[in-house]
Design an enzyme around this catalytic site. Structure first.
Site, PDB file in Angstrom:
ATOM      1  N   TYR A  53      40.299  90.167  69.070  1.00  0.00           N
ATOM      2  CA  TYR A  53      39.626  90.769  67.922  1.00  0.00           C
ATOM      3  C   TYR A  53      38.114  90.663  68.124  1.00  0.00           C
ATOM      4  O   TYR A  53      37.462  89.690  67.718  1.00  0.00           O
ATOM      5  CB  TYR A  53      40.046  90.100  66.617  1.00  0.00           C
ATOM      6  CG  TYR A  53      41.469  90.398  66.187  1.00  0.00           C
ATOM      7  CD1 TYR A  53      42.218  91.399  66.812  1.00  0.00           C
ATOM      8  CD2 TYR A  53      42.067  89.684  65.160  1.00  0.00           C
ATOM      9  CE1 TYR A  53      43.517  91.669  66.413  1.00  0.00           C
ATOM     10  CE2 TYR A  53      43.370  89.959  64.753  1.00  0.00           C
ATOM     11  CZ  TYR A  53      44.086  90.947  65.392  1.00  0.00           C
ATOM     12  OH  TYR A  53      45.380  91.206  64.992  1.00  0.00           O
ATOM     13  N   HIS A 127      51.047  88.685  71.401  1.00  0.00           N
ATOM     14  CA  HIS A 127      50.505  89.825  70.665  1.00  0.00           C
ATOM     15  C   HIS A 127      51.316  91.106  70.832  1.00  0.00           C
ATOM     16  O   HIS A 127      51.465  91.875  69.887  1.00  0.00           O
ATOM     17  CB  HIS A 127      49.061  90.068  71.115  1.00  0.00           C
ATOM     18  CG  HIS A 127      48.214  90.729  70.085  1.00  0.00           C
ATOM     19  ND1 HIS A 127      46.857  90.553  70.008  1.00  0.00           N
ATOM     20  CD2 HIS A 127      48.519  91.578  69.071  1.00  0.00           C
ATOM     21  CE1 HIS A 127      46.369  91.261  69.007  1.00  0.00           C
ATOM     22  NE2 HIS A 127      47.354  91.886  68.427  1.00  0.00           N
ATOM     23  N   SER A 207      48.814  95.696  58.844  1.00  0.00           N
ATOM     24  CA  SER A 207      48.418  96.976  58.235  1.00  0.00           C
ATOM     25  C   SER A 207      49.312  97.292  57.036  1.00  0.00           C
ATOM     26  O   SER A 207      49.856  98.392  56.912  1.00  0.00           O
ATOM     27  CB  SER A 207      48.490  98.103  59.269  1.00  0.00           C
ATOM     28  OG  SER A 207      47.823  99.253  58.830  1.00  0.00           O
ATOM     29  N   PRO A 208      49.476  96.321  56.118  1.00  0.00           N
ATOM     30  CA  PRO A 208      50.443  96.516  55.022  1.00  0.00           C
ATOM     31  C   PRO A 208      50.024  97.540  53.986  1.00  0.00           C
ATOM     32  O   PRO A 208      50.857  97.952  53.178  1.00  0.00           O
ATOM     33  CB  PRO A 208      50.525  95.113  54.396  1.00  0.00           C
ATOM     34  CG  PRO A 208      49.183  94.520  54.667  1.00  0.00           C
ATOM     35  CD  PRO A 208      48.792  95.022  56.026  1.00  0.00           C
ATOM     36  N   LEU A 209      48.757  97.953  53.996  1.00  0.00           N
ATOM     37  CA  LEU A 209      48.277  98.897  52.986  1.00  0.00           C
ATOM     38  C   LEU A 209      48.247 100.325  53.498  1.00  0.00           C
ATOM     39  O   LEU A 209      47.614 101.194  52.881  1.00  0.00           O
ATOM     40  CB  LEU A 209      46.881  98.480  52.502  1.00  0.00           C
ATOM     41  CG  LEU A 209      46.813  97.112  51.821  1.00  0.00           C
ATOM     42  CD1 LEU A 209      45.371  96.730  51.537  1.00  0.00           C
ATOM     43  CD2 LEU A 209      47.631  97.099  50.542  1.00  0.00           C
ATOM     44  N   GLY A 210      48.920 100.593  54.595  1.00  0.00           N
ATOM     45  CA  GLY A 210      48.945 101.944  55.148  1.00  0.00           C
ATOM     46  C   GLY A 210      49.443 102.955  54.132  1.00  0.00           C
ATOM     47  O   GLY A 210      50.517 102.798  53.552  1.00  0.00           O
ATOM     48  N   GLY A 211      48.656 103.995  53.908  1.00  0.00           N
ATOM     49  CA  GLY A 211      49.044 105.022  52.950  1.00  0.00           C
ATOM     50  C   GLY A 211      48.518 104.807  51.557  1.00  0.00           C
ATOM     51  O   GLY A 211      48.718 105.643  50.678  1.00  0.00           O
TER      52      GLY A 211
END
Length: 293
Positions: A53, A127, A207-211
């Protein structure tokens, strides 16, 4: 703050995905550290990082060093689980590489230990599978690190069901988590989520907030539609759709521990509040149901 378990360790039900603090468009260091401190103040006790990162070439470990400095300013870090990852790289041109060779993973772990300033990493995650390296060899490196006491628990990321089962056979109880993509617009990880429930592994959606548009927090955005069921439930409650999305993920499964990214204190405070947001059955009925049988 609701709690969930990763292995034998209780952590906050919402973690901090620290990647945005070090990659393209990152905030300055003081703002980044303020974001980490805001997470801690909100009760977050899981911080997810990785040696890859970073933004520019030659700054591997930027995020790990940042997290270490932020925690050092707070003194006692005993209640925080820092989960890092090895096996990927960033040449500095925006691309990602994969290196699952055992020798690379062992060296990467040693470097992460040094950057994080700890004798053992609480959770060390592979990863991504490397198609050039037998999966058993890469996972075997995690077993070696466990046996050497360099890491306290192992996790895998971006793995399919067969790879999870093979890793469990190799690592036994040493395998405690799977970190795969899962969001309202990408639920291809449903079989892996179900397998984690079966095996008693934590499932860390990245990336749980995708959309879900971030317009309510960060201004106009093209990340998602402005009128989704999440927005409608959020409007009725007077909260952000991001908070409802994370509460939805927690309601989907008792093993889910979402790790939303954040680059501002306000963002992680809002995300952390999802741990105290319990959706009513009527609200859940409006939101996407789990796929499969």
């Amino acid at each position: 703050m609701r709690r969930r378990t990763i292995g034998g360790t209780a952590v906050s039900a919402i973690g901090l995905g620290a990647m945005p603090l070090s990659v393209e468009g990152r905030p300055d260091e003081e703002a980044a550290i303020a974001t980490v401190h805001a997470a801690l103040d909100a009760g977050v006790t899981l911080i997810d990082t990785a040696d890859s990162y970073h933004w520019h070439a030659g700054e591997r470990g930027h995020n790990e060093l940042l997290i270490a400095r932020a925690l050092a300013r707070r003194g006692d870090r005993s209640g925080v689980l820092v989960a890092t990852k090895g096996g990927r790289g960033r040449p500095g041109d925006g691309s990602w590489t994969v290196d699952g060779r055992p020798e690379h993973l062992r060296r990467a772990c040693e470097e992460s230990l040094r950057r994080l300033g700890t004798e053992a990493i609480g959770l060390y995650q592979l990863h991504k599978p490397d198609p050039r390296v037998p999966w058993a060899d890469s996972v075997g490196a995690l077993r070696d690190l466990l046996e050497a006491g360099k890491i306290r628990a192992a996790g895998i990321s971006n793995a399919d069901s067969a790879q999870i089962r093979e890793a469990r056979a190799i690592l036994g109880a040493g395998l405690v988590s799977v970190q795969n993509r899962y969001s309202p617009t990408d639920r291809t990880g449903e079989p892996e989520l179900r397998l984690c429930e079966e095996l008693g592994l934590a499932f860390l959606p990245w990336s749980p907030l995708g959309g879900i548009s971030r317009s309510s927090l960060d201004g106009p955005s093209a990340l998602g539609p402005a009128d989704t069921p999440f927005h409608r439930v959020a409007a009725a409650r007077g909260v952000s759709p991001q908070r409802i999305c994370l509460a939805w993920l927690l309601a989907l499964s008792p093993v889910a521990v979402p790790i939303p990214g954040a680059s501002r204190p306000a963002t992680i405070r809002d995300s952390a509040a999802a741990a105290g947001t319990v959706l009513e059955p009527a609200e859940i009925a409006l939101l996407p149901a789990r796929t499969g049988g």
